[in-house]
Motif scaffolding. Sequence first.
Motif, PDB file in Angstrom:
ATOM      1  N   PHE A  34       3.284   4.196  -0.970  1.00 36.95           N
ATOM      2  CA  PHE A  34       2.681   5.531  -0.976  1.00 36.95           C
ATOM      3  C   PHE A  34       3.729   6.602  -1.242  1.00 36.95           C
ATOM      4  O   PHE A  34       3.461   7.592  -1.934  1.00 36.95           O
ATOM      5  N   GLY A  37       4.319   6.675  -4.782  1.00 35.97           N
ATOM      6  CA  GLY A  37       3.194   7.316  -5.434  1.00 35.97           C
ATOM      7  C   GLY A  37       3.272   8.837  -5.347  1.00 35.97           C
ATOM      8  O   GLY A  37       2.994   9.543  -6.318  1.00 35.97           O
ATOM      9  N   SER A  38       3.689   9.347  -4.181  1.00 37.34           N
ATOM     10  CA  SER A  38       3.842  10.798  -4.022  1.00 37.34           C
ATOM     11  C   SER A  38       4.943  11.335  -4.927  1.00 37.34           C
ATOM     12  O   SER A  38       4.806  12.412  -5.526  1.00 37.34           O
ATOM     13  N   MET A 235      -0.248   3.972  -5.305  1.00 41.94           N
ATOM     14  CA  MET A 235      -1.141   4.442  -4.244  1.00 41.94           C
ATOM     15  C   MET A 235      -2.275   3.464  -3.969  1.00 41.94           C
ATOM     16  O   MET A 235      -2.667   3.275  -2.812  1.00 41.94           O
TER      17      MET A 235
END
Length: 309
Positions: A34, A37-38, A235
Amino acid sequence: MSNLLDMIAEMPTLRPMNFLTPGMRYMLIGTFLFSLGSLSVKLAGIRVPTSEILFVRGIIGVVLCWYILRKAGIGVFGTRKFVLLMRGFLGFASMLAEFYTIVHLPLADALVLLFSHPIVVALLGWLVLRERVSKGGMVAVLISLAGVAVVCRPGFLFGTGSAMDPFLLGVALLAVLLTSLAILTVRSLAKTEHPAVVMFYPPLFIAMLAPLFSSDWVMPSLTEWCMILGVAVFMNAGQYYMTRGYAIESAAKICGISCLEIVFAVVWGFMFLGEIPDVWTVLGGSLIVFGTLILGKSGQTRPAPAQKD
């Protein structure tokens, strides 16, 4: 796809993490993915509109969930369609606000604010679902709210102008509220629906609605395509691993692992974006993480006993 993800989680290269339980390992992998992904959202969003990034993430999410459901022989649309539709809309709206926040705020600041959603979930569970918050949970809520105030530094508390643009701050807090409401719908749907059915609706709504929120889409460069695809892959895979973690481990044990997403954000922001968080972000983020840990250890909330008519 799901078999491949399971194989990755069990690879021998993960032996240094043997001191972690399987659920904690899943959560660590999901948190790391994650965070990547950010970072991908941040890098792609330099030129590519937020809704365009979100659209690609939605298309890949629909394909992944459809594959899982087809393999399991389960219907796509579920039984409680109204609540599932609400889940889909809240998932779309919260992710649109989250992506906008990540693109326009420093990465560490954005994730520090977005990470405060467990506190809002606890408060909404108390107000909406009549769940009781323990004394430890109330302390956790107050500590985390203090952390949010430190990061935002509103003028009415600190005697100066807010350190953040009021509009961006409003979008970030809206993202937290929408995410918390989406989590409450998931908790309700988990009693009757297959997890992949619940996961299917947000990307479906994203794929349908994201094009309506932008008229200035651009043709991404090769590097930007890599970043956009990274958003979708990291994500969706991160969500898969986190779901596996919560399925086999108590929230109290793995909430501390999820706090590492803030640490990853600081590292990625420094390495790739040249962002160095100030002392207020570090202090506020520490309070939010500490409050989240207390909330997990206190068992979060307990259902209220049934009321007699």
